[in-house]
Design a protein around this motif. Sequence first.
Motif, PDB file in Angstrom:
ATOM      1  N   GLU A  83     -81.216  77.074 -37.317  1.00  0.00           N
ATOM      2  CA  GLU A  83     -81.007  77.681 -38.397  1.00  0.00           C
ATOM      3  C   GLU A  83     -79.602  77.061 -39.100  1.00  0.00           C
ATOM      4  O   GLU A  83     -79.409  77.412 -40.171  1.00  0.00           O
ATOM      5  CB  GLU A  83     -80.264  79.116 -37.788  1.00  0.00           C
ATOM      6  N   THR A  84     -78.743  76.702 -38.326  1.00  0.00           N
ATOM      7  CA  THR A  84     -77.398  76.143 -39.016  1.00  0.00           C
ATOM      8  C   THR A  84     -77.570  74.780 -39.353  1.00  0.00           C
ATOM      9  O   THR A  84     -77.208  74.353 -40.248  1.00  0.00           O
ATOM     10  CB  THR A  84     -76.055  76.326 -37.755  1.00  0.00           C
TER      11      THR A  84
ATOM     12  N   PRO B  87     -79.959  72.687 -40.233  1.00  0.00           N
ATOM     13  CA  PRO B  87     -80.677  72.388 -41.493  1.00  0.00           C
ATOM     14  C   PRO B  87     -80.015  72.701 -42.798  1.00  0.00           C
ATOM     15  O   PRO B  87     -80.529  72.317 -43.831  1.00  0.00           O
ATOM     16  CB  PRO B  87     -82.130  73.501 -41.483  1.00  0.00           C
ATOM     17  N   GLU B  88     -78.923  73.519 -42.555  1.00  0.00           N
ATOM     18  CA  GLU B  88     -77.862  73.787 -43.883  1.00  0.00           C
ATOM     19  C   GLU B  88     -76.967  72.704 -43.795  1.00  0.00           C
ATOM     20  O   GLU B  88     -76.044  72.616 -44.939  1.00  0.00           O
ATOM     21  CB  GLU B  88     -77.471  74.946 -43.798  1.00  0.00           C
ATOM     22  N   ARG B  89     -76.773  71.709 -42.992  1.00  0.00           N
ATOM     23  CA  ARG B  89     -75.709  70.664 -43.056  1.00  0.00           C
ATOM     24  C   ARG B  89     -76.330  69.149 -43.435  1.00  0.00           C
ATOM     25  O   ARG B  89     -77.446  69.069 -43.354  1.00  0.00           O
ATOM     26  CB  ARG B  89     -75.203  70.729 -41.735  1.00  0.00           C
ATOM     27  N   SER B  90     -75.469  68.710 -44.004  1.00  0.00           N
ATOM     28  CA  SER B  90     -75.635  67.285 -44.394  1.00  0.00           C
ATOM     29  C   SER B  90     -75.888  66.241 -43.365  1.00  0.00           C
ATOM     30  O   SER B  90     -75.383  66.377 -42.143  1.00  0.00           O
ATOM     31  CB  SER B  90     -74.457  66.531 -45.035  1.00  0.00           C
TER      32      SER B  90
ATOM     33  N   TYR C 169     -78.860  66.733 -41.668  1.00  0.00           N
ATOM     34  CA  TYR C 169     -79.837  67.596 -40.866  1.00  0.00           C
ATOM     35  C   TYR C 169     -80.626  68.521 -41.923  1.00  0.00           C
ATOM     36  O   TYR C 169     -80.708  69.531 -41.733  1.00  0.00           O
ATOM     37  CB  TYR C 169     -79.073  68.256 -39.547  1.00  0.00           C
ATOM     38  N   SER C 170     -80.966  68.287 -43.048  1.00  0.00           N
ATOM     39  CA  SER C 170     -81.522  68.684 -44.029  1.00  0.00           C
ATOM     40  C   SER C 170     -82.920  69.436 -43.858  1.00  0.00           C
ATOM     41  O   SER C 170     -83.378  70.175 -44.429  1.00  0.00           O
ATOM     42  CB  SER C 170     -81.460  68.021 -45.540  1.00  0.00           C
ATOM     43  N   SER C 171     -83.450  68.951 -42.681  1.00  0.00           N
ATOM     44  CA  SER C 171     -84.607  69.387 -42.341  1.00  0.00           C
ATOM     45  C   SER C 171     -84.811  69.563 -40.864  1.00  0.00           C
ATOM     46  O   SER C 171     -84.077  69.393 -40.016  1.00  0.00           O
ATOM     47  CB  SER C 171     -86.032  68.232 -42.779  1.00  0.00           C
ATOM     48  N   LYS C 172     -85.782  70.657 -40.369  1.00  0.00           N
ATOM     49  CA  LYS C 172     -85.888  70.926 -38.965  1.00  0.00           C
ATOM     50  C   LYS C 172     -86.409  69.769 -38.107  1.00  0.00           C
ATOM     51  O   LYS C 172     -85.724  69.729 -37.156  1.00  0.00           O
ATOM     52  CB  LYS C 172     -87.020  71.966 -38.760  1.00  0.00           C
TER      53      LYS C 172
END
Length: 415
Positions: A272-273, A275-278, A280-283
């Motif tokens: 959850e966290t 993928p919202e960070r630069s 690690y934009s994808s699962k």
Amino acid sequence: MRKTFNITGDCKPELHYMVNIEERLRKIRSLIDRGEYITLNRARQYGKTTTLRALANFLQDRYIVISIDFQTFGDAKFRNENVFSLAFTKAVLRTLKKTTSPITEEMTVILDSMERMLLRGEEKLELQELFEVISDLCGQSPLPMVLLIDEVDSATNNQVFIDFLAQLRAYYIDRDQTPAFHSVVLAGVYDVKNLKLKIRPGDQHKMNSPWNIAVKLDIDMSFSKEDIAGMLIQYEKDWQTGMDISKMAGDIYDYTSGYPVLVSTLCKIMDETLPERSGYSSKPSAWTEGGLLEAVRLLLSEKNTLFESMITKLRDYTELKEMIRELLFTGKSIVYNPDNLAIDTAMMFGFVKVEDHTVRIANRIFETRLYNLFLSESALMEDDLYKASLDEKAGFIQNGKLNMEQVLERFVLRI
């Protein structure tokens, strides 16, 4: 509704990714089948509530299960026998109204009388009368009755609680003569023999016979690498990240040693966290070795109930804190001795584990968090520990981040 990794409350298979605990449930049921009086003691957020709730469902084909959580009672419910007895009666009724097990007409008559007691606020209903009613209920039940109590240690400094357990013990012992619960399971953090740690110094008289019939449940509730892999397989079916499941499960285990909430927290951060960070934009990018290291860094930097509880325990138990400090910084090898209060307390709270008869910090996450805590305290004092650690610490910082691998290698190898 998509499933999530759960780090609060009990896990539900339809809502959460979780390990398969059926084998544990079978082991507990084998003890219940023998009519044992069982204590389930594990550290905070170790899956006790999840296990008890799953157990209640697992037993329903053979037993009528009364499942109660003492944490829902509150201190006011323990102020005297009458108030407690009414609260306990209400909890029993609530459980039986939801049961899918058969209820006989004779049981219905007793349950109706219990309802009337509650409506009247029956002032004469104290522990003796409560257990007489429970005995009548057990006597009319078409199936053996089992009592499960979660958070049983939440009221251990209360005389009513002690008296309740004394009555429960008396009826249990005499169950071949007087109808009573076939089996009892009490779950909490504090082990029976360590309940004195929660009883006020002037109340040592409370430590007596209620405790000497319990069988401690000796099953491993930590997650194995295979357990973690099984949970990740469920996740991968939903998201197809392409992760190396076996390696990821092994790496997560290496950091957590299978401590359930730590496993779930790392997984939740990657799910959850990150993928919202630069970066690690994808699962798929999150479920990598780099993603796991970032999840570990985030976990170590956050405040949560587990770490807050750990710090509170260190402040409350001086001997425990000194032992943890020795493990981290002196290189002293501590041989496991179950009669050592500091060791026993650390084991109970989940701070340490035993390997080759030697006490170790329970997992790498705890090790690093505790290392940073002690070092920061020493820095404020500018004591010898801080001064001796500065040079070593300097070598652990890379790109502004603590290199966990070097920190852990330094201190794990010394112990």
